[in-house]
Design a protein around this motif. Structure first.
Motif, PDB file in Angstrom:
ATOM      1  N   ALA A  11     -17.197  -8.376  42.731  1.00 15.85           N
ATOM      2  CA  ALA A  11     -18.599  -8.742  42.603  1.00 15.85           C
ATOM      3  C   ALA A  11     -19.237  -8.893  43.962  1.00 15.85           C
ATOM      4  CB  ALA A  11     -18.723 -10.058  41.840  1.00 15.85           C
ATOM      5  N   ASP A  12     -20.542  -8.718  44.004  1.00 14.91           N
ATOM      6  CA  ASP A  12     -21.288  -9.018  45.212  1.00 14.91           C
ATOM      7  C   ASP A  12     -21.481 -10.517  45.262  1.00 14.91           C
ATOM      8  OD1 ASP A  12     -24.672  -8.269  46.363  1.00 14.91           O
ATOM      9  OD2 ASP A  12     -22.973  -9.301  47.293  1.00 14.91           O
ATOM     10  N   ASP A  13     -20.598 -11.197  46.002  1.00 17.73           N
ATOM     11  CA  ASP A  13     -20.599 -12.645  45.928  1.00 17.73           C
ATOM     12  C   ASP A  13     -21.605 -13.283  46.871  1.00 17.73           C
ATOM     13  OD1 ASP A  13     -19.235 -11.859  48.094  1.00 17.73           O
ATOM     14  OD2 ASP A  13     -17.514 -13.177  47.822  1.00 17.73           O
ATOM     15  N   THR A  14     -22.599 -12.518  47.324  1.00 18.76           N
ATOM     16  CA  THR A  14     -23.685 -13.144  48.054  1.00 18.76           C
ATOM     17  C   THR A  14     -24.759 -13.637  47.103  1.00 18.76           C
ATOM     18  OG1 THR A  14     -24.851 -11.040  48.328  1.00 18.76           O
ATOM     19  CG2 THR A  14     -23.277 -11.651  50.045  1.00 18.76           C
ATOM     20  N   GLN A  15     -24.637 -13.329  45.833  1.00 25.31           N
ATOM     21  CA  GLN A  15     -25.595 -13.783  44.835  1.00 25.31           C
ATOM     22  C   GLN A  15     -25.047 -14.995  44.109  1.00 25.31           C
ATOM     23  OE1 GLN A  15     -28.558 -12.236  44.678  1.00 25.31           O
ATOM     24  NE2 GLN A  15     -27.799 -10.971  46.356  1.00 25.31           N
ATOM     25  N   SER A  16     -25.949 -15.837  43.612  1.00 25.04           N
ATOM     26  CA  SER A  16     -25.487 -17.043  42.940  1.00 25.04           C
ATOM     27  C   SER A  16     -24.810 -16.712  41.627  1.00 25.04           C
ATOM     28  CB  SER A  16     -26.663 -17.991  42.699  1.00 25.04           C
ATOM     29  OG  SER A  16     -27.624 -17.394  41.858  1.00 25.04           O
ATOM     30  N   GLU A  17     -25.296 -15.716  40.945  1.00 20.19           N
ATOM     31  CA  GLU A  17     -24.655 -15.300  39.698  1.00 20.19           C
ATOM     32  C   GLU A  17     -23.729 -14.124  39.936  1.00 20.19           C
ATOM     33  OE1 GLU A  17     -24.806 -16.560  36.691  1.00 20.19           O
ATOM     34  OE2 GLU A  17     -26.184 -18.161  37.153  1.00 20.19           O
ATOM     35  N   GLY A  18     -24.170 -13.199  40.786  1.00 23.26           N
ATOM     36  CA  GLY A  18     -23.351 -12.026  41.044  1.00 23.26           C
ATOM     37  C   GLY A  18     -23.270 -11.132  39.819  1.00 23.26           C
ATOM     38  N   ASP A  19     -22.519 -10.041  39.944  1.00 25.58           N
ATOM     39  CA  ASP A  19     -22.191  -9.257  38.759  1.00 25.58           C
ATOM     40  C   ASP A  19     -21.197 -10.073  37.974  1.00 25.58           C
ATOM     41  OD1 ASP A  19     -23.745  -7.208  39.739  1.00 25.58           O
ATOM     42  OD2 ASP A  19     -22.067  -6.349  40.867  1.00 25.58           O
ATOM     43  N   TRP A  20     -21.336 -10.080  36.661  1.00 26.39           N
ATOM     44  CA  TRP A  20     -20.426 -10.898  35.880  1.00 26.39           C
ATOM     45  C   TRP A  20     -20.203 -10.278  34.530  1.00 26.39           C
ATOM     46  CZ3 TRP A  20     -22.585 -13.678  31.639  1.00 26.39           C
ATOM     47  CH2 TRP A  20     -23.989 -13.697  31.592  1.00 26.39           C
ATOM     48  N   PHE A  21     -19.154 -10.769  33.868  1.00 22.82           N
ATOM     49  CA  PHE A  21     -18.726 -10.213  32.600  1.00 22.82           C
ATOM     50  C   PHE A  21     -18.805 -11.284  31.537  1.00 22.82           C
ATOM     51  CE2 PHE A  21     -16.791  -7.897  35.972  1.00 22.82           C
ATOM     52  CZ  PHE A  21     -16.921  -6.586  35.588  1.00 22.82           C
ATOM     53  N   GLU A  22     -19.570 -11.035  30.515  1.00 19.62           N
ATOM     54  CA  GLU A  22     -19.631 -11.980  29.418  1.00 19.62           C
ATOM     55  C   GLU A  22     -18.382 -11.835  28.563  1.00 19.62           C
ATOM     56  OE1 GLU A  22     -23.197 -11.174  27.373  1.00 19.62           O
ATOM     57  OE2 GLU A  22     -24.457 -12.289  28.772  1.00 19.62           O
ATOM     58  N   PRO A  23     -18.031 -12.901  27.832  1.00 23.52           N
ATOM     59  CA  PRO A  23     -16.854 -12.819  26.971  1.00 23.52           C
ATOM     60  C   PRO A  23     -16.918 -11.589  26.073  1.00 23.52           C
ATOM     61  CG  PRO A  23     -17.666 -15.056  27.067  1.00 23.52           C
ATOM     62  CD  PRO A  23     -18.671 -14.212  27.783  1.00 23.52           C
ATOM     63  N   GLY A  24     -15.821 -10.859  26.049  1.00 25.40           N
ATOM     64  CA  GLY A  24     -15.732  -9.697  25.174  1.00 25.40           C
ATOM     65  C   GLY A  24     -16.246  -8.425  25.798  1.00 25.40           C
ATOM     66  N   SER A  25     -16.892  -8.491  26.976  1.00 24.56           N
ATOM     67  CA  SER A  25     -17.425  -7.276  27.576  1.00 24.56           C
ATOM     68  C   SER A  25     -16.295  -6.444  28.169  1.00 24.56           C
ATOM     69  CB  SER A  25     -18.433  -7.634  28.671  1.00 24.56           C
ATOM     70  OG  SER A  25     -17.780  -8.264  29.734  1.00 24.56           O
TER      71      SER A  25
ATOM     72  N   LEU B 290     -16.958 -29.661  36.724  1.00 23.55           N
ATOM     73  CA  LEU B 290     -18.193 -29.662  35.948  1.00 23.55           C
ATOM     74  C   LEU B 290     -19.361 -29.370  36.886  1.00 23.55           C
ATOM     75  CD1 LEU B 290     -19.726 -30.185  33.286  1.00 23.55           C
ATOM     76  CD2 LEU B 290     -19.776 -32.620  33.912  1.00 23.55           C
ATOM     77  N   LEU B 291     -20.162 -28.353  36.538  1.00 18.52           N
ATOM     78  CA  LEU B 291     -21.293 -27.947  37.357  1.00 18.52           C
ATOM     79  C   LEU B 291     -22.593 -28.039  36.567  1.00 18.52           C
ATOM     80  CD1 LEU B 291     -19.851 -24.686  39.008  1.00 18.52           C
ATOM     81  CD2 LEU B 291     -19.905 -26.977  40.000  1.00 18.52           C
ATOM     82  N   ALA B 292     -23.666 -28.410  37.244  1.00 16.41           N
ATOM     83  CA  ALA B 292     -25.010 -28.414  36.643  1.00 16.41           C
ATOM     84  C   ALA B 292     -25.884 -27.460  37.441  1.00 16.41           C
ATOM     85  CB  ALA B 292     -25.598 -29.818  36.669  1.00 16.41           C
ATOM     86  N   GLN B 293     -26.617 -26.611  36.721  1.00 14.54           N
ATOM     87  CA  GLN B 293     -27.470 -25.627  37.395  1.00 14.54           C
ATOM     88  C   GLN B 293     -28.779 -26.270  37.845  1.00 14.54           C
ATOM     89  OE1 GLN B 293     -28.763 -22.221  35.076  1.00 14.54           O
ATOM     90  NE2 GLN B 293     -28.468 -20.887  36.849  1.00 14.54           N
ATOM     91  N   HIS B 294     -29.270 -25.831  39.007  1.00 16.01           N
ATOM     92  CA  HIS B 294     -30.538 -26.329  39.532  1.00 16.01           C
ATOM     93  C   HIS B 294     -31.585 -25.220  39.500  1.00 16.01           C
ATOM     94  CE1 HIS B 294     -29.371 -30.388  41.151  1.00 16.01           C
ATOM     95  NE2 HIS B 294     -28.231 -29.908  40.702  1.00 16.01           N
ATOM     96  N   ARG B 295     -32.796 -25.564  39.867  1.00 13.77           N
ATOM     97  CA  ARG B 295     -33.929 -24.661  39.649  1.00 13.77           C
ATOM     98  C   ARG B 295     -33.776 -23.317  40.338  1.00 13.77           C
ATOM     99  NH1 ARG B 295     -39.244 -28.649  40.065  1.00 13.77           N
ATOM    100  NH2 ARG B 295     -38.777 -29.903  38.193  1.00 13.77           N
ATOM    101  N   GLY B 296     -33.158 -23.294  41.505  1.00 14.36           N
ATOM    102  CA  GLY B 296     -33.015 -22.031  42.220  1.00 14.36           C
ATOM    103  C   GLY B 296     -31.889 -21.157  41.701  1.00 14.36           C
ATOM    104  N   GLY B 297     -31.210 -21.596  40.661  1.00 14.59           N
ATOM    105  CA  GLY B 297     -30.085 -20.840  40.118  1.00 14.59           C
ATOM    106  C   GLY B 297     -28.754 -21.285  40.677  1.00 14.59           C
TER     107      GLY B 297
END
Length: 563
Positions: free
Chosen positions: A470-484, A523-530
């Motif tokens: 993944a391009d890990d410079t992004q907060s979400e990056g490329d990712w795989f949902e369950p079952g994908s 445990l993580l909580a998401q903030h406004r900027g992602g």
């Protein structure tokens, strides 16, 4: 005379010339050897004969005026192959308030008024001189503590100075004469942060009691050779006796090293981090005034940067203002590091038998491939880029009447995980699938390459040499949902670039079994900027997947950006 030998017509006479040095050649050889030795020596040393503080130039002048120098010069002129002798020093005394640079500059320590800590300094120099050493070093009075550049140089070099010293002397003012075994363990010396490198770095060390007699009347040249003293220190410090004797600096086993110092204290708050530079083999700036959290945060950030070791995220307590995935205080590492449950081979085989359906084998192989492609954790400034397996929290309910010591206990549900209890100082937002919240909560398993059962992490190639998932410079990056399924990639699927055989299938399924064991979650909580922030706890968050055979529930892989 030597020039005539150089010009001699026959080879035999010219070869005779190689056995001798000219005065200038011998002086130059000694000068180069001296400068090499001084690279691993403090900037200032106390001359044990005169008692005067000497800088580098004064040290060289004193050496040139010594009988040893004249003897060495003579020998080198007669024997060109002779190697220069090692310039030895004695380092370290310790106890409470000690004389500073300004107290001894421009005078002899032997001429100072005999009172308080001056007595210890004088006794130290006398002991060093009596042992045959010309130079001694004491951190308090041989460092200009108002010079930041010198402090940075000193703190980044101190471990090497101890390591290359001929002897380290430790003075224990709270250990009375004729003490029995156990007195050293009870000494305040074992509670100080700076004494950890002072203990681990030297190859030779001697412990002296209040009256400057040797501890336990042990007159061996090196107390690290005393099994009795090393066992006492092992029990007192929690540091393995083998490490006490032959410690090697570096980032390997970072979590265990942090536990060694978790109960240590320093007078200056930042020093608890600065004292560890040499232990981990890192070079960082000294920035007094930055506060304890930033100093510790910079150190932990450097450890992750050099090693990718995520065990530094394994702590209990309050989060740091530097980054929420790091602790506010070194004491958070006091609990032993979490360990993965070990499975016997019989248990492993039993678990493997339940996974051998074709669908599970295919998904397991893809998951193994994806995890093997993930980059290591790293920091960008103070932001942590953390590759992990994601489990989305779907419900949080706070238990009524359960608040104790300002903590709140919550029933938590997450996709793919068994229900669990989480206790935090934060009162979490309550929500469920029927009453969702805008804020996203995740339970994550930070990715640990050790689960692949490959070679040691430190031996892996740099991330630049490894294909990335993944391009890990992004907060979400490329990712795989369950079952994908695995997306299009230059690397293709496992079947396109490597043979799919029973061995690779078994390796992938063994990974699934290990992922099915209980693990310490974050445990993580998401903030406004992602971005995300860690919600810390003073109790372990132990999670486990509901069904190991549901491999698709472990396919949500992302590199998250954590503040």
């Amino acid at each position: 005379m030597l020039s005539k030998l150089d010009d001699a017509p026959d080879a035999q006479t010219r070869n005779l010339r190689k056995k001798y040095m000219s005065l200038s050649e011998a002086e130059d050889a000694i000068r180069r050897a001296v400068l090499t030795q001084l690279d691993n020596a403090p900037l200032r040393l106390i001359h044990t004969t005169t008692g005067r503080l000497c800088d580098r130039q004064a040290q060289i002048i004193a050496f040139k005026m010594s009988a040893a120098y004249k003897e060495l010069l003579s020998l080198m002129m007669k024997h060109a192959e002779l190697r220069t002798e090692h310039i030895e020093e004695v380092v370290k005394m310790w106890e409470g308030t000690e004389p500073l640079l300004r107290d001894i500059q421009g005078t002899s320590v032997y001429e100072l008024e005999v009172a308080g800590s001056i007595v210890k300094l004088q006794s130290f120099c006398i002991v060093a001189r009596g042992a045959g050493y010309h130079w001694a070093w004491v951190d308090s009075c041989c460092i200009d503590q108002h010079n930041n550049a010198e402090l940075s140089k000193t703190f980044n070099s101190m471990f090497a100075w101890y390591r290359h010293s001929a002897l380290t002397v430790v003075y224990l003012s709270d250990v009375p004469p004729s003490s029995k075994s156990g007195a050293l363990a009870k000494s305040t010396w074992n509670t100080r942060g700076w004494t950890v490198p002072e203990l681990l770095a030297p190859k030779n060390i001697l412990f002296y009691q209040r009256d400057w007699s040797l501890y336990l009347d042990d007159h061996t040249p090196n107390h690290k050779d005393s099994a009795k003293i090393m066992k006492e220190l092992e029990d007192a410090t929690g540091i393995d006796a083998q490490a006490l004797v032959s410690f090697q600096p570096g980032t390997r086993s970072a979590r265990e090293k942090l536990r060694w110092v978790s109960r240590r204290v320093t007078t200056v708050q930042e020093d608890i981090a600065y004292s560890l530079f040499g232990i981990f083999g890192v070079q960082l700036h000294v920035l007094y005034g930055e506060n304890r959290q930033n100093a510790l945060g910079r150190l932990l950030q450097e450890i992750v940067a050099q090693s990718g070791d995520i065990t530094v995220l394994d702590w209990l307590g309050k989060p740091s203002g530097f980054n929420s995935c790091l602790p506010a205080d070194i004491s958070s590492y006091e609990p032993p590091p979490s360990t993965r449950p070990s499975l016997s081979e019989d248990e492993m085989q039993t678990s493997l038998s339940s996974l051998r359906s074709m669908a599970n084998v295919e998904l397991a192989s893809k998951l193994y491939f994806l995890l093997d492609s993930l980059s290591a954790a790293r920091f960008a400034n103070t932001r942590l880029q953390l590759p992990c397996i994601i489990f989305r929290v779907t419900e949080v309910r706070r238990r009524r009447g359960q608040a104790q010591d300002q903590c709140f206990t919550h029933d938590v549900k997450a996709d793919g995980l068994r229900d669990l209890l989480i206790t935090t100082e934060d009162k979490l937002i309550q929500f469920s699938r029927s009453r969702p919240t805008r804020q996203s909560f995740l339970l994550v398993r930070p990715w640990d390459r050790c689960l692949l059962e490959q070679s040691d992490f430190a031996e892996l190639p740099d991330s630049a040499d490894r294909p990335e998932f993944a391009d890990d410079t992004q907060s979400e990056g490329d990712w795989f949902e369950p079952g994908s399924l695995l997306p299009d990639s230059p690397r293709g699927s496992p079947g396109e670039n490597e043979p799919v055989d029973s061995e690779s299938h078994t390796r992938a399924l063994r990974l699934i079994v290990r992922l099915g064991q209980p693990f310490r979650a974050i445990l993580l909580a998401q903030h406004r900027g992602g971005e995300y922030k860690r919600i810390a706890s003073d109790r372990d968050i132990v999670a486990q997947v509901k069904d190991m055979t549901s491999v698709h529930n472990m396919m949500d892989l992302r590199t998250l950006e954590i503040l």
